[in-house]
Scaffold this motif. Structure first.
Motif, short mmCIF file in Angstrom:
data_model
loop_
_atom_site.label_atom_id
_atom_site.label_comp_id
_atom_site.label_asym_id
_atom_site.label_seq_id
_atom_site.Cartn_x
_atom_site.Cartn_y
_atom_site.Cartn_z
N ILE A 171 -42.95 23.59 -19.14
CA ILE A 171 -42.39 24.25 -18.09
C ILE A 171 -43.78 24.61 -17.09
O ILE A 171 -44.63 25.06 -17.82
N LEU A 172 -43.80 23.93 -15.96
CA LEU A 172 -45.04 24.00 -15.21
C LEU A 172 -44.95 25.20 -14.09
O LEU A 172 -44.09 24.86 -13.13
N VAL A 173 -45.70 26.18 -13.94
CA VAL A 173 -45.78 27.09 -12.94
C VAL A 173 -47.05 26.97 -12.18
O VAL A 173 -48.07 27.15 -12.89
N THR A 174 -46.65 26.57 -10.98
CA THR A 174 -48.07 26.51 -10.12
C THR A 174 -48.03 27.02 -8.85
O THR A 174 -46.91 28.09 -8.52
N ALA A 175 -49.25 27.18 -8.08
CA ALA A 175 -49.08 27.92 -6.85
C ALA A 175 -48.05 27.59 -5.94
O ALA A 175 -47.47 28.60 -5.12
N HIS A 176 -47.80 26.35 -5.42
CA HIS A 176 -46.73 25.88 -4.58
C HIS A 176 -45.87 24.69 -5.43
O HIS A 176 -46.31 24.04 -6.38
N ASP A 177 -44.90 24.61 -4.78
CA ASP A 177 -43.96 23.68 -5.38
C ASP A 177 -44.34 22.25 -5.13
O ASP A 177 -43.62 21.47 -4.48
N ALA A 178 -45.34 21.65 -5.55
CA ALA A 178 -45.74 20.25 -5.45
C ALA A 178 -45.62 19.17 -6.49
O ALA A 178 -45.90 18.16 -6.07
N PHE A 179 -45.02 19.64 -7.64
CA PHE A 179 -44.78 18.84 -8.81
C PHE A 179 -43.66 18.41 -9.26
O PHE A 179 -43.31 18.07 -10.06
N SER A 180 -42.77 18.60 -8.00
CA SER A 180 -41.23 18.32 -8.71
C SER A 180 -41.09 16.61 -8.89
O SER A 180 -40.35 16.47 -9.84
N TYR A 181 -41.84 15.75 -8.25
CA TYR A 181 -41.54 14.41 -8.52
C TYR A 181 -42.30 14.08 -10.11
O TYR A 181 -41.81 13.44 -10.82
N PHE A 182 -43.57 14.78 -10.25
CA PHE A 182 -44.02 14.78 -11.91
C PHE A 182 -42.84 15.09 -12.71
O PHE A 182 -42.90 14.65 -13.71
N LEU A 238 -42.02 25.09 -11.61
CA LEU A 238 -41.58 26.43 -10.77
C LEU A 238 -43.01 26.60 -10.19
O LEU A 238 -43.95 26.96 -10.41
N GLY A 239 -42.64 26.59 -8.60
CA GLY A 239 -43.67 27.00 -7.71
C GLY A 239 -43.61 28.41 -7.16
O GLY A 239 -42.54 28.74 -6.63
N LEU A 240 -44.66 29.09 -7.11
CA LEU A 240 -44.64 30.46 -6.55
C LEU A 240 -44.39 30.65 -4.97
O LEU A 240 -43.40 31.05 -4.57
N GLN A 241 -45.02 29.41 -4.37
CA GLN A 241 -44.72 29.30 -2.89
C GLN A 241 -43.76 28.09 -2.88
O GLN A 241 -43.52 27.38 -3.82
#
Length: 304
Positions: A191-202, A211-214
């Protein structure tokens, strides 16, 4: 007319009518936007082309505005390569002007099929623009660019084909390396929680829940409800680590960490990930393969 459009028009007027001062034996010039694209063109073109990137390490392409120097570079280019899918949202007018004066442009998002692009109604183009986080996508884009460059600059076709084939081999090796590293992590911990939703392809390619905060763009701001919702989920799912990003301010992720702590639980900052830009050119993260490897090692080691 907005201030942005006025500035674009003024810069366009300054440079559009100037002749391109190309020397007879000068190299084929490619101007790129993001650091990932700059690195890709350097790998394919090698010494045969001159690559000029307009964005540097740590630069957020969502917020980037063209400078006078950028417009000068673009108007003198033989080819302009950008991500598209509204990643460079504030440069759309500039690319349109370049097309109007006959500059050759290519958007990497346009080299992919609809099936290879993640749809998102939450973003202006209705597509997730972070296409480089799929290694499969990056390989497809590499192959398409080899063909495109070979047609546009046929005298260097052999160079593009040789360099491109070698780079695809490196991407294949990276893909296998990432799969092996990810296997160290139990599925329930992915489960990957990051600053913004940039990692959906990954996430899609390597089976992570992301899950991106922004949102997809850093132009959106995370609100109190977003922080509360995600902090509750972190506690419920017992997520060990969350991650900041090199091109995004850390305050929202730190606010998320504080929200978890205010509820009597702990979550660590697992490290800094590189999302919308590479690191410094003299560091491991200064190229696409090094960046991807660094990100995956950081993620897996923090979530174990």
């Amino acid at each position: 007319m907005s201030k942005l459009k006025i500035s674009v028009v003024l810069l366009f007027c300054l440079f559009a009518c100037k002749p391109r001062n190309k020397q007879k034996n000068s190299k084929f010039t490619v101007v790129t936007t993001t650091t990932m694209i700059t690195d890709l063109l350097q790998n394919i073109g090698g010494e045969a082309i001159e690559v000029k990137g307009i964005m540097g390490p740590g630069v957020d392409p969502h917020l980037y505005k063209a400078s006078e120097g950028d417009v000068a570079k673009l108007t003198q280019a033989d080819l302009i390569v950008y991500n598209g899918l509204h990643l460079e949202g504030k440069l759309v007018d500039v690319f349109e002007k370049m097309n109007q004066i006959g500059r050759e442009t290519v958007a990497l998002g346009g080299l992919l099929t609809e099936k290879q692009i993640i749809n998102s109604e939450a973003f202006v183009s209705a597509h997730d623009p972070h296409i480089w986080f799929s290694i499969d996508n990056w390989k497809k884009i590499t192959k398409e660019l080899i063909v495109f460059l070979s047609k546009l600059n046929p005298q260097n076709k052999a160079v593009y084909q040789k360099n491109g084939a070698k780079y695809i081999e490196h991407l294949n090796a990276l893909q296998q390396e990432v799969k092996t590293k990810v296997e160290e992590l139990p599925k329930e911990n992915r489960i990957l929680v990051t600053a913004h939703d940039a990692f959906s392809y990954f996430g899609k390619e390597f089976n992570f829940e992301v899950l991106g905060l922004q949102g997809l763009s850093t132009t959106t701001e995370a609100g109190v409800r977003d922080v509360q919702r995600l902090s509750n989920l972190i506690i419920q799912r017992e997520i060990k680590a969350i991650f900041v990003e090199s091109s995004v301010p850390q305050r929202t992720v730190k606010a998320l960490q504080a929200s978890v702590e205010s509820k009597g639980k702990e979550v660590k900052i697992g490290g800094e990930l590189f999302s919308d830009a590479l690191g410094n050119t003299n560091e491991e993260t200064g190229n696409y393969i090094g960046m991807f490897r660094y990100n995956v090692n950081t993620i897996v080691n923090a979530l174990k």
